[in-house]
Scaffold this motif. Structure first.
Motif, mmCIF file in Angstrom:
data_model
loop_
_atom_site.group_PDB
_atom_site.id
_atom_site.type_symbol
_atom_site.label_atom_id
_atom_site.label_comp_id
_atom_site.label_asym_id
_atom_site.label_seq_id
_atom_site.Cartn_x
_atom_site.Cartn_y
_atom_site.Cartn_z
ATOM 1 N N LEU A 126 0.821 -1.207 0.000
ATOM 2 C CA LEU A 126 0.000 0.000 0.000
ATOM 3 C C LEU A 126 0.856 1.260 0.000
ATOM 4 C CD1 LEU A 126 -2.760 -1.089 2.514
ATOM 5 C CD2 LEU A 126 -3.064 -0.626 0.088
ATOM 6 N N VAL A 127 1.904 1.253 0.802
ATOM 7 C CA VAL A 127 2.785 2.425 0.867
ATOM 8 C C VAL A 127 3.470 2.654 -0.476
ATOM 9 C CG1 VAL A 127 4.853 3.399 1.952
ATOM 10 C CG2 VAL A 127 3.137 2.242 3.355
ATOM 11 N N SER A 128 4.002 1.599 -1.068
ATOM 12 C CA SER A 128 4.696 1.767 -2.349
ATOM 13 C C SER A 128 3.714 2.142 -3.454
ATOM 14 C CB SER A 128 5.494 0.520 -2.713
ATOM 15 O OG SER A 128 4.664 -0.590 -2.891
ATOM 16 N N THR A 129 2.481 1.638 -3.391
ATOM 17 C CA THR A 129 1.465 2.035 -4.376
ATOM 18 C C THR A 129 1.139 3.512 -4.238
ATOM 19 O OG1 THR A 129 0.516 -0.183 -4.413
ATOM 20 C CG2 THR A 129 -0.885 1.607 -5.210
ATOM 21 N N PHE A 130 0.960 3.979 -3.002
ATOM 22 C CA PHE A 130 0.677 5.398 -2.775
ATOM 23 C C PHE A 130 1.807 6.278 -3.306
ATOM 24 C CE2 PHE A 130 1.448 9.142 -0.128
ATOM 25 C CZ PHE A 130 0.301 9.866 -0.416
ATOM 26 N N VAL A 131 3.046 5.935 -2.980
ATOM 27 C CA VAL A 131 4.184 6.748 -3.425
ATOM 28 C C VAL A 131 4.325 6.704 -4.946
ATOM 29 C CG1 VAL A 131 6.686 7.078 -3.244
ATOM 30 C CG2 VAL A 131 5.369 6.486 -1.215
ATOM 31 N N ALA A 132 4.085 5.544 -5.551
ATOM 32 C CA ALA A 132 4.146 5.441 -7.014
ATOM 33 C C ALA A 132 3.048 6.284 -7.665
ATOM 34 C CB ALA A 132 4.035 3.987 -7.451
ATOM 35 N N LEU A 133 1.849 6.292 -7.079
ATOM 36 C CA LEU A 133 0.779 7.161 -7.596
ATOM 37 C C LEU A 133 1.177 8.627 -7.466
ATOM 38 C CD1 LEU A 133 -2.461 5.449 -6.227
ATOM 39 C CD2 LEU A 133 -1.796 5.688 -8.617
ATOM 40 N N LEU A 134 1.759 8.976 -6.340
ATOM 41 C CA LEU A 134 2.205 10.353 -6.127
ATOM 42 C C LEU A 134 3.220 10.764 -7.189
ATOM 43 C CD1 LEU A 134 2.108 12.836 -4.223
ATOM 44 C CD2 LEU A 134 3.997 11.792 -2.970
ATOM 45 N N ILE A 135 4.190 9.911 -7.442
ATOM 46 C CA ILE A 135 5.200 10.209 -8.466
ATOM 47 C C ILE A 135 4.555 10.318 -9.845
ATOM 48 C CG2 ILE A 135 7.219 9.277 -9.677
ATOM 49 C CD1 ILE A 135 8.100 8.161 -6.914
ATOM 50 N N THR B 62 1.660 11.350 -10.585
ATOM 51 C CA THR B 62 0.912 12.609 -10.738
ATOM 52 C C THR B 62 1.822 13.796 -11.008
ATOM 53 O OG1 THR B 62 0.901 13.048 -8.350
ATOM 54 C CG2 THR B 62 -0.995 11.846 -9.264
ATOM 55 N N PHE B 63 3.114 13.653 -10.760
ATOM 56 C CA PHE B 63 4.051 14.747 -11.032
ATOM 57 C C PHE B 63 4.259 14.971 -12.529
ATOM 58 C CE2 PHE B 63 6.301 13.935 -6.743
ATOM 59 C CZ PHE B 63 5.361 14.725 -6.092
ATOM 60 N N PHE B 64 3.955 13.978 -13.340
ATOM 61 C CA PHE B 64 4.120 14.102 -14.789
ATOM 62 C C PHE B 64 2.840 14.688 -15.369
ATOM 63 C CE2 PHE B 64 7.384 11.276 -13.551
ATOM 64 C CZ PHE B 64 8.401 11.433 -14.481
ATOM 65 N N PRO B 65 2.924 15.870 -15.971
ATOM 66 C CA PRO B 65 1.714 16.558 -16.432
ATOM 67 C C PRO B 65 1.021 15.828 -17.588
ATOM 68 C CG PRO B 65 3.681 17.738 -17.147
ATOM 69 C CD PRO B 65 4.137 16.613 -16.262
ATOM 70 N N GLY B 66 -0.296 15.956 -17.603
ATOM 71 C CA GLY B 66 -1.076 15.410 -18.703
ATOM 72 C C GLY B 66 -1.399 13.938 -18.580
#
Length: 130
Positions: free
Chosen positions: A71-80, A82-86
């Motif tokens: 869960l933690v790695s999934t959350f952090v991967a989702l966060l990363i 979202t940093f890429f626009p579009g």
């Protein structure tokens, strides 16, 4: 080598399915068609790099978190991702929590079921040929 490529393809497919399901269920999760491939690739790479790193850090500093590493790695991967626009946009804390759970569940189930389907069939063909 073929087994590695099959596992990599399965990981990309489950990442894509997880993001699509989260975007389908949660209106606060927006996955643009033009950035879909980028979001999937960034998520998959981040997840594959972060999971072992977070596991080692938790094992060393916070053993109580070992059960929630996925869960933690999934959350952090989702966060990363979202940093890429579009590509991927997630708004609101409830959406972040639910998106993390949905993507983790889909990728976990897909990572468990799909190798059984594809790799077992390949092993059966190999044993018949021998």
């Amino acid at each position: 080598m073929v087994r590695f490529l099959i596992r990599a393809a399965i990981f990309l497919v489950t990442a894509a399915l997880g993001l699509l399901v989260a975007a389908w269920i949660l209106p606060e999760v927006v996955l643009s068609p033009s950035g879909f491939i980028t979001a999937v690739i960034v998520f998959a790479i981040a997840q594959s790099i972060l999971a072992p790193f977070i596991l080692n850090m938790a094992r060393k500093y916070a053993p109580a978190l070992l059960g929630g590493i996925g869960l933690v790695s999934t959350f952090v991967a989702l966060l990363i991702a979202t940093f890429f626009p579009g590509g991927l946009t997630i708004t609101g804390i409830p959406a972040w929590v639910l998106a993390t759970l949905i993507v983790w569940l889909v990728t976990a189930l897909g990572g468990w079921v799909l190798p059984l389907l594809f790799l077992r069939d390949r092993a059966g063909k190999r044993s018949k040929a021998a």
